[in-house]
Design a protein around this motif. Structure first.
Motif, short mmCIF file in Angstrom:
data_model
loop_
_atom_site.label_atom_id
_atom_site.label_comp_id
_atom_site.label_asym_id
_atom_site.label_seq_id
_atom_site.Cartn_x
_atom_site.Cartn_y
_atom_site.Cartn_z
N ASN B 49 -15.39 22.04 -5.36
CA ASN B 49 -14.39 22.84 -4.74
C ASN B 49 -13.46 21.96 -4.11
O ASN B 49 -12.87 22.35 -3.20
CB ASN B 49 -14.91 23.89 -4.03
N CYS C 25 -9.66 11.81 3.57
CA CYS C 25 -9.55 12.08 5.29
C CYS C 25 -10.02 10.58 6.01
O CYS C 25 -9.39 10.27 6.83
CB CYS C 25 -10.32 13.29 5.79
N ILE C 99 -15.79 12.22 14.90
CA ILE C 99 -16.04 13.34 14.15
C ILE C 99 -16.28 12.74 12.69
O ILE C 99 -16.68 13.81 11.82
CB ILE C 99 -15.41 14.53 14.36
N LEU C 103 -18.40 14.60 9.31
CA LEU C 103 -17.60 14.94 8.29
C LEU C 103 -17.90 14.54 6.97
O LEU C 103 -17.41 14.92 5.74
CB LEU C 103 -16.19 15.01 8.54
N VAL C 106 -18.54 17.00 4.02
CA VAL C 106 -17.64 17.53 3.05
C VAL C 106 -16.99 16.43 2.33
O VAL C 106 -15.93 16.91 1.85
CB VAL C 106 -16.91 18.56 3.96
N ASN C 107 -17.42 15.30 2.43
CA ASN C 107 -16.51 14.28 1.64
C ASN C 107 -16.77 14.61 0.24
O ASN C 107 -17.84 14.64 -0.25
CB ASN C 107 -17.10 12.94 1.77
N GLY D 26 -8.37 17.65 6.51
CA GLY D 26 -7.95 18.78 5.19
C GLY D 26 -6.95 17.99 4.38
O GLY D 26 -6.36 18.70 3.79
N ASN D 115 -13.61 21.79 2.77
CA ASN D 115 -12.59 21.34 3.48
C ASN D 115 -12.80 20.92 4.91
O ASN D 115 -13.45 21.42 5.44
CB ASN D 115 -11.48 22.48 3.77
N CYS D 116 -12.69 19.52 4.99
CA CYS D 116 -13.30 19.22 6.14
C CYS D 116 -12.51 19.49 7.59
O CYS D 116 -13.01 19.29 8.74
CB CYS D 116 -13.21 17.45 6.10
N LEU D 119 -15.17 22.51 8.83
CA LEU D 119 -16.03 21.68 9.54
C LEU D 119 -15.66 20.86 10.75
O LEU D 119 -16.10 20.84 11.73
CB LEU D 119 -16.86 20.73 8.45
N GLY D 120 -14.60 20.43 10.63
CA GLY D 120 -13.91 19.62 11.37
C GLY D 120 -13.49 20.28 12.85
O GLY D 120 -13.81 19.82 13.87
#
Lengths: 351, 341, 210, 203, 394
Positions: B49, C25, C99, C103, C106-107, D26, D115-116, D119-120
């Motif tokens: 996603n 990111c 951070i 993170l 979610v990479n 994001g 989407n970071c 969590l970020g």
């Protein structure tokens, strides 16, 4: 009669206008201000402007040649960008500042989007913001005093560290001192004196004529207005953007800009100082990057005004014209999307 | 130390259990029916996603793929393997029809046709016609603004300096976009193995057509008469090939006085008569260009300069003595199509 | 040979940052210096390889319905390991990456590869894929970081390159510099790609000249 | 807790350190879902909702589970679990209860798990409002407000970008720059413009 | 002359009458001023100029009922002479759900350079007004307004003088502004009513008729003559003697040019109609048609041959659009083949008046793009309809 007649779609006659005429009209309008600048700051102003123009034209030509598209440096758009970049720089910057700024402005601000008409942001302002972020020291300390005038608009040198600053910077410093509870009484007295002096008729007149420090192009309000009148007369700009812009700044400065509470600000000082007039008439009105519909123009102008006031009054910089126009440029497509004029006949059916 | 590990384990397991239970219950309560194909594609997608495809999540992409709005390779993280798996799942009902390619029925370029006006406007044939701007005096001809080129998704249309479009047969997939887009209807989808075409669409009478274009069909009917398979007929002053009957023999192209018929086979083989010839004379009878001579009963000879390689003699020979031998080693197989050795 | 191909794929043809536009990111956030970029690249590579190994091994044990949450937990565990190790032994680096270490979870590269590759292939290929993608990611980060550090700070690995006279272009260290750099690099790679494709096409046409 | 501080958090998260343009959080959805304004708006609304919810829930998890058990080092795993569950739960609820809402907003929810920015925001919340010695109620309100404003900041950047990209769609961008490359250039220019907010003094 | 030679089959079509006395010589395809080739009848004149026996003057005009007027108008082959050539009897037969309360006589020259309507009003005010009264009667509406642009004081004067007291007609002088002669703009200027987007004038209870049409109605009802001629303006600098002609329908333009003294300068463009909306011709061998209000000749220095520059979003087109559209945005949508979006923001509301392209400093081909966009939109709509019909059948 010709052997082969031309067949094309209507209309078959055109008004006598062209992109060149629009662009060179802006150039003509900028000439008085440039002349004033040369008068106040000497030939260095002309030199820097020339550098910026040459860098802009060369960058445009080189990139267009590389891309294999027709070179269009004659349309005058790069010329206008060059002049405006120089106009947004202090007259004492090193020579390479306008050159690099121009290259960035044309390459990243304009040509990367495919050239004239495609860029979402005003290239000159992109160049200026790029320089501001990259070499802030050069862009905030290299002011020059005008010939026979003062740099800051006030003869008082009461506050240390602001002797080398523009009227807006002095205003900011003095206001900070007044607002800071830890200031000594001595500092407070000096700061109030400076504030009073900034609001005096003398200062206002100096600001209007241009006898104060500032960027190359923003010094003389009078000469800028002469050019603006020409643009308005020639219908090359619309009154809505500068009108809404200046009015908003004036009102907000009057309401929130005062040292002693609401409704005590000096609107005239805020309108005349800094780059507001230059920005409002010559940069916010850039056709490519501002809305096309009348309603959108008003929103755009008001938005610029609000942002300018916010940055000037509580922002990290003494001046916010270029950033506020850039920010509104970013918002322009959104404004355009939501301010489509009502189509003719787009009315509720009456009975 | 032990307590930390224990606590971590308990906490995580506890949370996982709670969340799992919540989701399990929720999925029962809030069940919504979905398209099974979407589910199938969704299984194949990475499920990250990440949004790199531009659709709202893998679910969105799967729906788009099923509806044909997204290509099977639209998922960047998935890579080529995912793409091919999805392509398989979505199924290819391509069938086994003969592939078709587009053919342009006009060859009247700037140098061989008359221009009647100077068009100035959008470079698009449809737009030009809207203002009456077919620059050619022949109103049936190719306008040369390349609308077919613009609509071709495969870059298979080329526009030459003459202002005539050509189809790159290798790139053309027979999608038919150009056929629909052409406002003068000079494009047609034709089986890929058809290589002889009438390159004219003019319904003008012979003289009128000739006046405005040197390569127009002038309705002389020579091709109709000469065609050994009766594949050509006249339709309102224009010769038209019935591709179901055509054998690519190329006779029509050879006889056409205005070169309006084009034989696309680059180097045709020539007929050669071998030792099996018993002089039946059938070949001489069928030869459309009188390239065979010889007395009955004697071995016949081919006049190489005259032979156009149509192959009719080969088919007519009762003793199978005629062979087609080409410069590039092509040999004519039965049925007329060419095959490489 | 196949393993080598998987390795190379990650570095150039399917470079996660420039080609697939994934993991953007951290690529932008920590590329202010080459040092940070290497640190981040190493951390991500570790997580990639680690999670690829575990998932490849467990691929038959994990039920399909809950595979994504399982993957996330595996990845998150590796990230936590990195977080703790880095905090203990490289506190400075950990601080400057901030951070963006947590993170990594979610990479998209990591989850994407786990699902698309590791869960479908054996251990060997999965490891090579992880290493390839990791190196590709690190390469992209270092490239961006080198440009930004050089122009924005006048240094490379902290060493002065242009001498004290150089007046660094501060913008490159700030966020706009990151965006513009990666945008231009992507454009450049597109041009490069186009050229290579054209060359290949020319060679093809020349070779098969009929 | 005071109002000035709250305002500073709001302005800070939306403008001064915008999650996308200044903090690089994001970016994947920012690039992916900014092709047209309608999906940008839907995505933005979904992000605002999830960010607020995630801030709220992670605050409880952190303060009532992780801290008492002294396992705060597990926050990454814990948060990602919480967020994933939350998003999936919300999606299911919306899909069942309001298909219309699901169509305009819900379909963007799955995108948000990874989407970071989400969590970020949870991690940033911990660092700035929970490990400090703020009173508990202030920490809670700041956390939620920060989550909300960060979402608004993300949405602002997203819809501005979408409108610009819709316009760029209509013009002749050099071929090599089309797509993601030009999006980054635009993001860079937007970031330059947003520099104007730096140093904003609130309160 | 005046004999019926072509019968109308559909409702939205009119019969054709021979403009001269003579014999049919041929039927074939000939160039048409609106592009392409059309079936046409060639008539060889016999030298006489007598009306056919079917043409007889009518005595009892005042006693005609509305439906009789419509029949006469239809039988006479009358169409709108402003340029669109829409059959007049159709306009006179609004559906019952849309009652008409006002008829407007369009005395605003539809385009600059043309003076056909202007001359007609000065020379035949009585006949025009009589015709207009018949139109008002045919429609059964309460009032009739004659709208004339204020830059034609002699026409205003003539019309005012001809209006008889108690006729219920009113003459108003309108602001000079292109395109004042466009139906929707004219209604807005005279009555302040806006025709809804996608609607027709009858949606706001109005019917607009051109002065030439009114004259034709007069001739048909009073004199019994069918429509066989119209006023055509021949103008342009290359022309020796620019003039207005009462030209028979079917006259070749080339013979009108001879009448006007021939061409003196170099001609680069020949336009049927006016400079803003006219259709270019590639030959002078096209006939005068009922909708042809003028022929314009432009020399090489008068036409614009430079290719377009990029749009600089100056917004001039937006300010000039009489339909209040966003020409620049519509153009970009069309060019990007996003026709659906273009239609959404008003592509089909465009009246192709040419104002936007006229003021554009970048000389963009706005009108051409709009024509193209409309065509594509129409084509797609048709394809979609066919598809859905096919699906219904299966």
């Amino acid at each position: 009669m010709r052997e082969r007649l031309i067949v094309s779609a209507s209309p078959h006659v055109r008004d006598d206008v062209s992109v060149e005429k629009v662009m060179y009209g802006v150039v003509i309008a900028l000439v008085p201000a440039l002349a004033g600048s040369i008068y106040f700051y000497g030939m260095r102003a002309a030199f820097l402007t020339l550098l910026a123009i040459v860098a802009c034209l060369l960058t445009e030509a080189v990139i267009q040649r590389m891309r294999g598209v027709p070179v269009t440096i004659r349309d005058g758009s790069a010329l206008v960008t060059g002049i405006l970049i120089a106009f947004n720089l202090p007259p004492g910057v090193p020579w390479w500042i306008p050159v690099i700024g121009s290259i960035f402005a044309i390459a990243i601000g304009k040509q990367i989007f495919g050239g004239l008409g495609n860029n979402p942001l005003n290239p000159a302002l992109v160049g200026r913001a790029f320089l501001m972020a990259s070499w802030p020291v050069h862009l905030t300390t290299t002011w020059l005093s005008t010939k026979g005038g003062t740099l800051s608009g006030t003869a008082l040198h009461g506050i240390d560290a602001v002797a080398q600053a523009t009227p807006l910077a002095v205003l900011r410093k003095a206001s900070d001192i007044v607002a800071d509870p830890s200031s000594t009484t001595h500092q407070l007295v000096q700061a109030r004196e400076v504030l009073t002096d900034l609001g005096s008729a003398d200062t206002i007149v100096n600001l209007f004529i241009g006898n104060v420090g500032g960027c190359i192009g923003e010094t003389s309000v009078l000469l800028l207005l002469v050019g603006a009148a020409y643009l308005l007369y020639k219908h090359l700009i619309d009154w809505r953007v500068p009108g809404a812009y200046i009015l908003t700044v004036a009102v907000l400065a009057w309401i929130f800009g005062g040292p002693s509470g609401l409704l005590t600000g000096n609107a005239l000082f805020h309108v005349l100082s800094g780059g507001l007039i230059l920005g409002a008439f010559y940069m916010a009105t850039d056709m490519v990057t501002s809305p096309v519909s009348p309603k959108g123009m008003i929103i755009f102008g008001v938005g610029c005004g609000v942002l300018t006031a916010v940055i000037r009054l509580i922002g990290g910089y003494p001046e916010g014209v270029s950033y506020s126009i850039l920010l509104m440029n970013v918002a322009t497509p959104l404004i355009d999307r939501h301010t489509r004029p009502k189509k003719f006949g787009e009315v509720k059916k009456s009975g | 130390m032990q307590s930390v590990v224990a606590k971590s384990m308990i906490a995580l397991t506890g949370m996982a259990a709670i969340f799992g239970a919540v989701l399990a219950v929720a999925s029962r309560i809030f069940v919504v029916h979905r398209d099974p194909r979407v589910e199938q594609v969704l299984e194949l997608l990475p499920g990250a996603n990440c949004g790199a495809c531009g659709f709202p999540g893998c679910q969105g992409l799967a729906e788009a793929m099923v509806q044909g709005e997204a290509a099977p390779n639209a998922c960047p993280p998935g890579g080529a393997e995912t793409a091919s798996a999805i392509a398989d799942a979505l199924g290819g009902d391509a069938g086994d029809v003969v592939p078709k390619v587009a053919v342009v029925h006009c060859k009247g370029g700037l140098s061989n046709s008359v221009q009647r006006l100077e068009y100035e406007g959008i470079e698009d044939c449809r737009a030009a016609l809207l203002v009456g701007g077919n620059p050619k005096a022949c109103i049936f001809g190719c306008l040369g603004f390349g609308t077919c080129k613009t609509v071709c998704p495969f870059d298979a249309v080329e526009l030459d300096e003459e202002g005539i479009v050509h189809i790159d047969r290798v790139k053309c997939t027979g999608c038919g976009n150009c056929v629909i887009a052409c406002p003068v209807n000079i494009m047609e989808l034709v089986s890929e193995d058809m290589r002889v075409h009438i390159k004219c669409s003019s319904h003008d009478k012979g003289a009128a057509a000739k006046k405005v274009c040197t390569v127009a069909c002038i309705a002389c009917r020579l091709c109709v008469k000469k065609c050994p398979t009766d594949a050509i007929h006249m339709d309102d002053n224009l010769a038209v090939i019935d591709y179901s009957k055509c054998t690519n023999c190329g006779v029509c192209a050879a006889v056409c006085p205005t070169d309006a018929i084009v034989d696309e086979i680059p180097a045709r083989p020539k007929a050669v008569i071998g030792g099996k010839c018993e002089g039946a004379g059938k070949c001489k009878e069928v030869c459309p260009v009188k390239a065979i001579e010889g007395e009955p009963g004697e071995r016949h000879e081919i006049i190489r300069e005259k032979c156009i390689g149509c192959g009719l003699c080969m088919e007519a020979c009762p003793t199978k003595a005629v062979n087609m031998v080409g410069a590039l080693g092509h040999q004519r197989a039965k049925g007329g199509a060419l095959e490489s050795e | 040979m196949k393993a080598m191909a998987e390795l190379v794929k990650g570095i150039y043809t399917e470079n996660p940052v420039f080609r697939l536009a994934l993991g953007l990111c951290p690529a932008l956030a920590v590329s202010t210096s080459v040092e940070n970029a290497l640190g981040m690249g190493a951390a991500a590579t570790f997580v990639l390889v680690g999670s690829n190994i575990v998932i490849s091994l467990l691929r038959k044990a994990i039920p399909a319905k809950v595979r994504i949450p399982c993957f996330i937990v595996v990845i998150a565990s590796f990230v936590t390991i990195v977080e703790l190790v880095m905090g203990a032994y490289l506190p400075e680096l950990a601080k400057s990456l901030g951070i963006f270490i947590p993170l990594i979870v979610v990479n998209c590269i990591i989850l994407g590869r786990a699902e698309a590759f590791a869960s479908k292939h054996g251990l060997g290929l999965a490891v090579m894929d992880g290493i390839g993608m990791g190196i590709g990611f690190t390469f992209a980060l270092v490239l961006i970081a080198a440009i930004r550090e050089l122009l924005g700070n006048g240094t490379l690995f902290g060493y002065m390159v242009f001498g004290p006279q150089f007046q660094p272009m501060l913008l490159m260290i700030l966020s706009p510099g990151a965006f513009v750099t990666i945008g231009l690099l992507m454009g450049y790679f597109n041009i490069l790609d186009d050229k290579m494709r054209r060359k290949a096409k020319a060679a093809e046409a020349g070779g098969g000249g009929r | 807790m005071d109002l000035g501080q709250l305002l500073a958090i709001v302005i800070g998260a939306i403008f001064v350190s915008n999650f996308v343009l200044m903090r690089f959080l994001g970016l994947c959805p920012f690039v992916g879902v900014s092709k047209d304004s309608d999906s940008a708006l839907g995505m933005g609304m979904a992000v605002i909702f999830v960010m607020t919810m995630a801030s709220l829930v992670t605050w409880f998890v952190y303060n009532y589970v992780l801290v008492p058990l002294e396992i705060t080092y597990l926050r990454t795993i814990a948060f990602i679990l919480v967020i994933a569950t939350l998003v999936q739960f919300v999606e299911m609820v919306i899909e069942k209860t309001s298909p219309a809402l699901h169509k305009s907003l819900g379909i963007y929810l799955p995108l948000i798990t990874t989407n970071c920015a989400v969590l970020g925001v949870a991690v940033v919340n911990v660092d700035s409002f929970m490990v400090t010695d703020l009173p508990r109620n202030a920490s809670f309100i700041y956390t939620v407000v920060h989550g909300l404003s960060a979402g608004i900041g993300f949405t602002l950047a997203l819809i501005l970008m979408a409108a610009i990209r819709e316009r760029l769609d209509l013009v002749d961008i050099p071929k090599s720059m089309r797509g993601i490359a030009i999006t980054f250039i635009v993001a860079g220019l937007m970031a330059i413009a947003f520099q104007g907010f730096s140093g904003l003094k609130i309160g | 002359m005046g004999q019926l030679i072509g019968e109308a089959t559909g409702f939205v079509s009119v019969p054709v009458h021979t403009p001269i006395a003579g014999k049919v010589a041929a039927v074939g395809r000939f160039p048409h001023p609106l592009g392409g080739e059309q079936e046409a009848i060639v008539i060889e004149g016999d030298g006489t100029d007598d009306w056919h026996e079917s043409v007889v003057a009518r005595e009892n005009v005042d006693s005609l009922t509305p439906s009789e007027i419509k029949d006469i108008v239809r039988g006479a082959g009358i169409v709108g002479l402003g340029g669109a050539a829409f059959p007049t009897h159709v306009k006179l037969s609004p559906p019952e759900s849309k009652p008409i309360n006002t008829a407007i006589l369009n005395g605003c020259e539809c385009e600059p350079w043309l003076t056909a309507d202007h001359r007609l009003m000065v020379e035949k005010p009585d006949e025009i007004l009589k015709g207009f009264l018949l139109i008002v009667k045919g429609l059964g509406c309460e009032r009739g307004i004659v709208g004339v642009e204020a830059n034609k004081p002699d026409a205003v004067e003539a019309m005012r003088a001809a209006v008889s007291a108690g006729s219920g007609l009113k003459v108003v002088a309108l602001q000079v502004k292109y395109p004042q002669g466009a139906e929707k703009q004219l209604i807005s200027a005279t009555l302040g009513r806006q025709v809804p987007s996608g609607g027709l004038p009858m949606d706001v209870g109005v019917v607009v008729q051109n002065v030439g049409t009114a004259l034709a109605v007069y001739e048909a009802c009073h004199l019994g003559r069918p429509l066989t001629r119209r006023v055509v303006t021949l103008t342009g600098n290359p022309l020796a003697r620019p003039a207005n002609f009462m030209a028979r329908v079917g006259t070749l333009v080339s013979s009108l040019v001879d009448q006007a003294g021939g061409l003196e300068g170099d001609v680069a463009k020949v336009v049927s109609g006016g400079p803003m909306m006219g259709v270019t011709q590639f030959t002078l061998d096209v006939p005068v048609i009922k909708g042809m209000s003028g022929i314009l000749f432009l020399g090489p220095s008068e036409i614009d041959v430079k290719s377009p520059d990029p749009c600089i979003r100056c917004g001039h087109c937006v300010h000039s659009c009489p339909m209040k559209l966003l020409p620049t945005t519509i153009e970009k949508f069309v060019m990007a083949e996003q026709i659906g979006k273009a239609v959404d923001i008003g592509l089909n509301d465009c009246i192709e008046c040419g104002s936007c392209a006229y003021v554009c400093p970048s000389r963009r081909r706005l009108v051409h793009q709009f024509k193209y966009g409309k065509y594509i939109a129409w084509e797609r709509k048709k394809a979609a309809q066919e598809k859905s019909e096919k699906e219904k059948k299966t």
